[in-house]
Design an enzyme around this catalytic site. Sequence first.
Site, PDB file in Angstrom:
ATOM      1  N   CYS A   1       5.649   1.262  -1.360  1.00  0.00           N
ATOM      2  CA  CYS A   1       5.966  -0.070  -1.892  1.00  0.00           C
ATOM      3  C   CYS A   1       6.132  -1.031  -0.735  1.00  0.00           C
ATOM      4  O   CYS A   1       6.592  -0.640   0.340  1.00  0.00           O
ATOM      5  CB  CYS A   1       7.254  -0.041  -2.712  1.00  0.00           C
ATOM      6  SG  CYS A   1       7.117   0.867  -4.250  1.00  0.00           S
TER       7      CYS A   1
ATOM      8  N   GLU B   1      -0.801   2.920  -1.353  1.00  0.00           N
ATOM      9  CA  GLU B   1      -0.965   3.546  -2.659  1.00  0.00           C
ATOM     10  C   GLU B   1      -1.684   2.598  -3.600  1.00  0.00           C
ATOM     11  O   GLU B   1      -1.483   1.385  -3.567  1.00  0.00           O
ATOM     12  CB  GLU B   1       0.405   3.925  -3.235  1.00  0.00           C
ATOM     13  CG  GLU B   1       1.047   5.103  -2.538  1.00  0.00           C
ATOM     14  CD  GLU B   1       2.295   5.592  -3.246  1.00  0.00           C
ATOM     15  OE1 GLU B   1       2.549   5.147  -4.385  1.00  0.00           O
ATOM     16  OE2 GLU B   1       3.022   6.411  -2.671  1.00  0.00           O
TER      17      GLU B   1
END
Length: 543
Positions: A399, A433
């Site tokens: 994140c 990601e």
Amino acid sequence: MTKMADNSSSVEIVEGCRLPVLRKNQEHEDEWPLAEILSVKEVSSRKLYYVHYIDFNKRLDEWVTGDRLDMKKLQFPKKEAKTPTKNGLSGSRPSSPEREVRKSLDLNVQPATAPSRGKTLPTPKRKVEAVPLATQVSPATPVPSLPSSAEASQASVFPAVRETNTFKSREDHDQLSSLTTNGTARRLVPSQPGRKRKANCGGAEEMIKVLQYNNPQSASVFLPPPEDSQDSSDGIPTAPRMTGSLVSDRSHDDIVTRMKNIECIELGRHRLKPWYFSPYPQELTTLPILYLCEFCLKYLKSLKCLQRHLTKCNLRHPPGNEIYRKGTISFFEIDGRKNKMYSQNLCLLAKCFLDHKTLYYDTDPFLFYVMTEYDSKGFHIVGYFSKEKESTEDYNVACILTLPPYQRRGYGKLLIEFSYELSKVEGKTGTPEKPLSDLGLLSYRSYWSQTILEILMDLKPDNGERPQITINEISEITSVKKEDVISTLQYLNLINYYKGQYILTLSEDIVDGHERAMQKRHLRIDPKCLHFTPKDWSKRGKW
């Protein structure tokens, strides 16, 4: 306008209704986009409506009064209507006749496209093998093969959303949102024998030749066509992958998590207006302002409680090790196991501005890298990114977030550049990601483009011959994963097919645009100021 208010009082508006709602656009002009009523409440004998603007990002959702509703175009929800789902994920729109038709068509096609439980799909003249892959193919997922046309290239990198309507697409765009995993396992279907693919830039020996023309501002890069590839990327998504940082499969969405629950957050000298729901304790959601200690990120219910806390809090910087400092910018490495309370508080704050993740309190498997700005009062948090201690998919970011007061000032690219500097020290290539959010995709595309163009423009002829470089060499120099290098070349639309070769052409416009962008990019990471020793987490019995 008064007439609309009178109509709203005579007609009962319930949750699920749709109607145009008045709002201001970027040019401060009135517009009436279609919105869905998510909730209704009464404050001081006045009704308020929580609306979600259809096809707009959830961060624009808000409470509005009845005089902003256009009752003439009110659409009531059908009694039997259910919120349509996509791949098992809940949506935000009630059903309509058009969508019902589309849904029935999807059901007719499903047997040919959806995987059967525990079985592989029969395909003519091909044997199907179940092979797990890292992530789901999405608009943000780079495809390792070159497109057959410019349209295919564009389709592979642009997200099909209108959310960016509120933020202009620009190269120096540094607003970041979540970069979380909503990926799936995939099945690889080997291609038929003898079937040829146009190109596969993933080969280790694919050479790039750079031609220097009379005009020094332009160059062409040649990729010889590779040999036939027997691999196919035709994959079928199955269950969501539940690893990765605070990943959300969106199956938990309900009317509560779709609504912002915190009105305002005071963090140091800044007051932040949250964009999304965050699971702070229920008793704090009714407060007009939620107070946070800017050093330990502890949440408190009043200014008096904050002042009392500051007399006891000894922190003037994030816990953990300071691994980088240049000027007023510092980075701190925080272990999610050793500093669990700080990590959880950081995730709660980040969830206010990241939509596509679920808050997990198990922070042990993650490292958090917090960027701060220093002044006489201490080290103030600017943004952060997290990464898994052990990633089997070579993820170097889980994140990533730049806090709103610091967005569009170059800090986003600085966070991305720092994540790749860590990968260089570790001797690995990394990738964020997938899928990327809309704002995250803009920032990463801009960083990848500038980094790769910087290398291509610095190539010079060697002994009068054209300089050569491979995709793998670009990846090793930058620590950008090979698939991201290829998808960036597709995004820049540099690839042309000419006389049996794939040519990358750097036009004057691209070169001039790159030079202008680099002139604006004042914040850069200095590797000499990085003091970081990577750890082999696989050899440790416990994190």
